[in-house]
Scaffold this active site. Structure first.
Site, short mmCIF file in Angstrom:
data_model
loop_
_atom_site.label_atom_id
_atom_site.label_comp_id
_atom_site.label_asym_id
_atom_site.label_seq_id
_atom_site.Cartn_x
_atom_site.Cartn_y
_atom_site.Cartn_z
N LYS A 221 0.79 -1.24 0.08
CA LYS A 221 0.10 0.07 0.23
C LYS A 221 0.76 1.25 0.08
O LYS A 221 2.13 1.41 0.21
CB LYS A 221 -0.90 0.17 1.18
CG LYS A 221 -2.23 -0.95 0.88
CD LYS A 221 -3.39 -0.65 1.95
CE LYS A 221 -4.50 -1.41 1.29
NZ LYS A 221 -5.76 -1.25 2.33
N ARG A 255 -4.02 -10.18 4.57
CA ARG A 255 -4.54 -10.09 2.99
C ARG A 255 -3.22 -9.48 2.50
O ARG A 255 -2.71 -8.48 2.71
CB ARG A 255 -5.83 -8.84 2.84
CG ARG A 255 -6.19 -8.86 1.68
CD ARG A 255 -7.28 -7.94 1.52
NE ARG A 255 -7.81 -7.63 0.11
CZ ARG A 255 -7.31 -7.03 -0.81
NH1 ARG A 255 -6.45 -5.95 -0.48
NH2 ARG A 255 -7.93 -6.76 -1.90
#
Length: 287
Positions: A221, A255
Site C-alpha cells: 500500500k 491480506r
C-alpha cells in the site's frame, strides 16, 4: 480454540491466517490487470493455494478512483471466477465487494466471506450475509470507495476508527450475522494519510481488544511506499514486515500479495513464540 465461521467452514485462529489477493480487474493498483485473463486468473489461484493461502480474496473493482464499473460488469467478473475456484480448489473464498447484489450472487456461487471496504454502506449487505450464513469484514473508511480523500481529519483517529467498526459490527449482529463470522479491518490508506495509517498499524491492539479477529491489509500500500520511498515494485519485504509487526500485536488475518513470503515469516514468528505450527493445508475443515 477461537475459530472463524464462514458459511459452513471453520478456520481455527490459533495460527496466522493468510488471505491471498486475486483481482479480476483491468486497473488494479498493483497487478495492473495481470490476472484479468481467466486462464491466468486460475493459474494464480492454484499458485496462491499451493503457497499456503487459507483464503482467496477475489475482487472485481479496485478500491481507488477509476473508470466506472457497473453492477453487471462486476458480476461478470467475479461470479464465474468464484464458481471456477470453488469447483477447483478446497479453499475459503472471499469476495472484495461493497454491493449486496454482488455478495448475494457470489455466495450462491460458492464464496464464504464478503470483504466490504465501504463499512457496510449498502444497508442490505449484512442482511444478505446473514441469510447465507456467511462471514463479513467490517472496514473503516471515511468517505466512500473510489472517492479521493486527500486531507482526512479526525478528532481521535484510533478511537474514531474503533467506534466506527464496533457500530458496524453491532449492525451485522442485529441483522443476524454470527459473531464468529465477523472480522474487523482498520482500512489503511482508506481516508488516511501515511502518518494516520502508521498510527493505526501501531495501534492494532486497540482493535484486537474488541474481541473480533483483526484483518491487516497493508500489502504494497501507499503508506508503506511513502514511508520508505519505495516504488510499487519494491514493497514486498516492507509489506511482510508490516504483517509480522501486526501479528506481534495480536492480528490474526493478513491480506497479502506475497503469500509464500508472508506464510514463512508469520509461521516463523508463531514457532518462535511457542505456538503450535500445524499443517495450514488442513486448517479449513468442512462441517
Amino acid at each position: 480454540m477461537r475459530e472463524l465461521r464462514l458459511k459452513g467452514r471453520s478456520i481455527g485462529l490459533a495460527r496466522p491466517i493468510v488471505m491471498g489477493i486475486l483481482n479480476r480487474t483491468t486497473d488494479s493498483f498493483y497487478d495492473k490487470g495481470t490476472y484479468f485473463d481467466f486462464d491466468r486468473f486460475l493459474e494464480k489461484a492454484d499458485e496462491l493455494v499451493a503457497a499456503g493461502a487459507d483464503i482467496l480474496d477475489i475482487g472485481g473493482v479496485k478500491a481507488g478512483p477509476g473508470d466506472e464499473v457497473t453492477l453487471s460488469v462486476e458480476l461478470d467478473r467475479v461470479v464465474p471466477a468464484v464458481e471456477a475456484v470453488a469447483s477447483r480448489l478446497d479453499v475459503a473464498i472471499s469476495v472484495d465487494t461493497w454491493r449486496s447484489e454482488v455478495l448475494d450472487a457470489v455466495l450462491d456461487a460458492g464464496a464464504h466471506l464478503g470483504n466490504d471496504i465501504s463499512g457496510f454502506g449498502d444497508p442490505d449487505y449484512t442482511k444478505v450475509a446473514a441469510r447465507h450464513g456467511a462471514g463479513v469484514v467490517a472496514t473503516h473508511i471515511r468517505l466512500k470507495p473510489r472517492v479521493p480523500d486527500p486531507n482526512p481529519v479526525y478528532d481521535d483517529l484510533v478511537a474514531n476508527v474503533r467506534d466506527f467498526l464496533l457500530q458496524r459490527v453491532d449492525r451485522a449482529l442485529r441483522d443476524g450475522v454470527d459473531p464468529r463470522s465477523v472480522i474487523v479491518d482498520a482500512g489503511f490508506d482508506l481516508g488516511k494519510t501515511t502518518a494516520q495509517s502508521l498510527l493505526l498499524l501501531n495501534s492494532t491492539k486497540s482493535l484486537v481488544d474488541t474481541g473480533y479477529p483483526v484483518l491487516i491489509s497493508a500489502s504494497n500500500k501507499g503508506f508503506i511506499g511513502e514511508t520508505l520511498g519505495l516504488d510499487i515494485t519494491e514493497r514486498r519485504l516492507a509489506s511482510i514486515a508490516a504483517a509480522s509487526f501486526a501479528m506481534m500485536l495480536g492480528a490474526v488475518i493478513f491480506r497479502v500479495h506475497d503469500v509464500l513470503g508472508t506464510v514463512k515469516a508469520l509461521d516463523t514468528i508463531a514457532a518462535l513464540r511457542g505456538d503450535d505450527v500445524v499443517d495450514r493445508f488442513a486448517s479449513a475443515q468442512e462441517t
